[in-house]
Scaffold this active site. Structure first.
Site: not given
Ligand SMILES: Nc1ncnc2c1ncn2[C@@H]1O[C@H](COP(=O)(O)OP(=O)(O)O)[C@@H](O)[C@H]1O
Ligand SMILES: C[C@@](O)(CCOP(=O)(O)O)CC(=O)O
Ligand SMILES: [Mg+2]
Length: 328
Positions: A115, A118, A121-122, A164
């Site tokens: 969403a 991040g 990354a977390a 991130d």
């Molecule tokens: N609570 C969680 N449990 C397992 N995997 C997770 C969890 N939260 C995130 N992830 C991993 O991170 C991915 C989402 O990352 P991304 O598409 O970069 O979106 P964002 O970093 O913005 O949330 C998920 O598809 C999953 O692989």
């Molecule tokens: C689009 C980008 O700049 C950020 C992605 O952030 P998120 O995973 O959507 O929270 C990609 C990156 O920096 O690796």
């Molecule tokens: Mg991400």
């Protein structure tokens, strides 16, 4: 067992452009992922991810080299969960030199998936930190951030920035330009988040911007212009000029929109926030769906968002000064 947590983030400025060497300023917020890692007697990896579906699921398998595990959950959810956790565990094995070690990994997270806050990354930061500590090694924050970046880089198909992962590892507001990662002094910002309940695929959205940039010079110029916005934004942040920050966020959203990474619901939430009197609003993260970030010291934006069709949740986000946290 070792347990670590790491925060999510919003981008004040610069997502996507940061992948091509422009600076970005993300800011850690108080929503966290907690990852517990316990060494096993065998070399298997068992992942329990509570938040990946309504009921959560648990898988036990020998690692991606053995092919996908035989379980009854949606393939895409599995692949998604495996990618980051597998990558993080590979980093743990690499740091410690313990190639054959297996783990039970438990993930609990308050960060909505995909969403723009991040979550990936977390999860990567917390998993690497807990995994290495479980084997008796405590990483310096810079190395932890770098190894979490390697994980994101691989899962996102060789296109990722350090923004991130550095932000999640160190906390606070940060500035990232290529490998130059530093913390910034930031005033207390009146951050409001709007969430459409959806998600975007970071890898695909990044690839879309890359293609546009290669096809059109004006798309490459747009990416550079985002860099100019970030440089102005840093000055506004240092001067605690919230009105200017808002104007620049609005501009940044327009350029992200031009690059094709906004969506109808993100645009609706951005406009609802602006009409409610927010200083500014933009999508945060990869886009495609997910969250917007607005600056508004009053309750007006939250109220407006709660009545906006397409907005599923809205909350005020506190800046998180703490990055990775060692809980057990
Ligand atoms: N609570 C969680 N449990 C397992 N995997 C997770 C969890 N939260 C995130 N992830 C991993 O991170 C991915 C989402 O990352 P991304 O598409 O970069 O979106 P964002 O970093 O913005 O949330 C998920 O598809 C999953 O692989
Ligand atoms: C689009 C980008 O700049 C950020 C992605 O952030 P998120 O995973 O959507 O929270 C990609 C990156 O920096 O690796
Ligand atoms: Mg991400």
């Amino acid at each position: 067992m070792a347990v670590s947590s790491a925060p999510g983030k919003v981008y004040l400025f610069g997502e996507h452009a940061v992948v091509y060497g422009e600076p970005a300023v993300p800011c850690a917020i108080e929503v966290r992922a907690r990852v517990g890692v316990e060494q096993r007697a065998d070399s298997k990896l068992r992942i329990h991810a509570e938040d990946l579906s309504l009921d959560g699921f648990t898988v036990e398998y020998g690692g991606t080299a053995d092919g996908p595990p035989d379980v009854d959950v949606q393939e895409s959810l599995l692949t998604a969960a495996m990618g980051y956790v597998d990558g993080a565990i590979e980093q743990v094995r690499d740091v410690t030199g313990e190639d054959e070690v297996g783990f039970d990994v438990t993930i609990e997270s308050d960060i909505p998936l995909g969403a723009g806050l991040g979550s990936s990354a977390a999860v990567a930061v917390a998993a690497i930190d807990a995994g290495t500590r479980e084997l008796g090694t405590t990483l310096e924050t810079a190395e932890l951030a770098e190894r979490a970046y390697q994980t994101e880089y691989e899962v996102q198909g060789g296109q990722a920035s350090r923004a991130d992962t550095f932000c999640s590892a160190t906390g606070g507001a940060v500035r990232v330009e290529d490998a130059d990662c530093r913390s910034l002094e930031a005033p207390d910002l009146p951050i409001v988040v709007g969430f459409d309940g959806g998600a975007g695929d970071t890898g695909k959205l990044v690839a879309g911007v890359r293609d546009l940039r290669e096809e059109y010079e004006f798309a490459a110029d747009t990416v550079e212009s985002i860099g100019d916005i970030v440089r102005n934004g840093e000055e506004a942040l240092a001067a605690a000029d919230v009105e200017e920050l808002g104007r620049l966020m609005n501009f940044n959203h327009g350029l992200l929109s031009a690059l094709g990474v906004s969506s109808r619901s993100l645009d609706s939430m951005v406009w609802a926030a602006r009409n409610a009197g927010a200083h500014g609003a933009k999508l945060t993260g990869a886009g495609g769906g997910g969250c917007i970030v607005a600056l508004d010291p009053t309750d007006e934006t939250e109220t407006a968002l709660s009545y906006t069709p397409g907005c599923e949740d809205t909350f005020r986000a506190e800046l998180s000064e703490t990055g990775v946290e060692r809980l057990e």
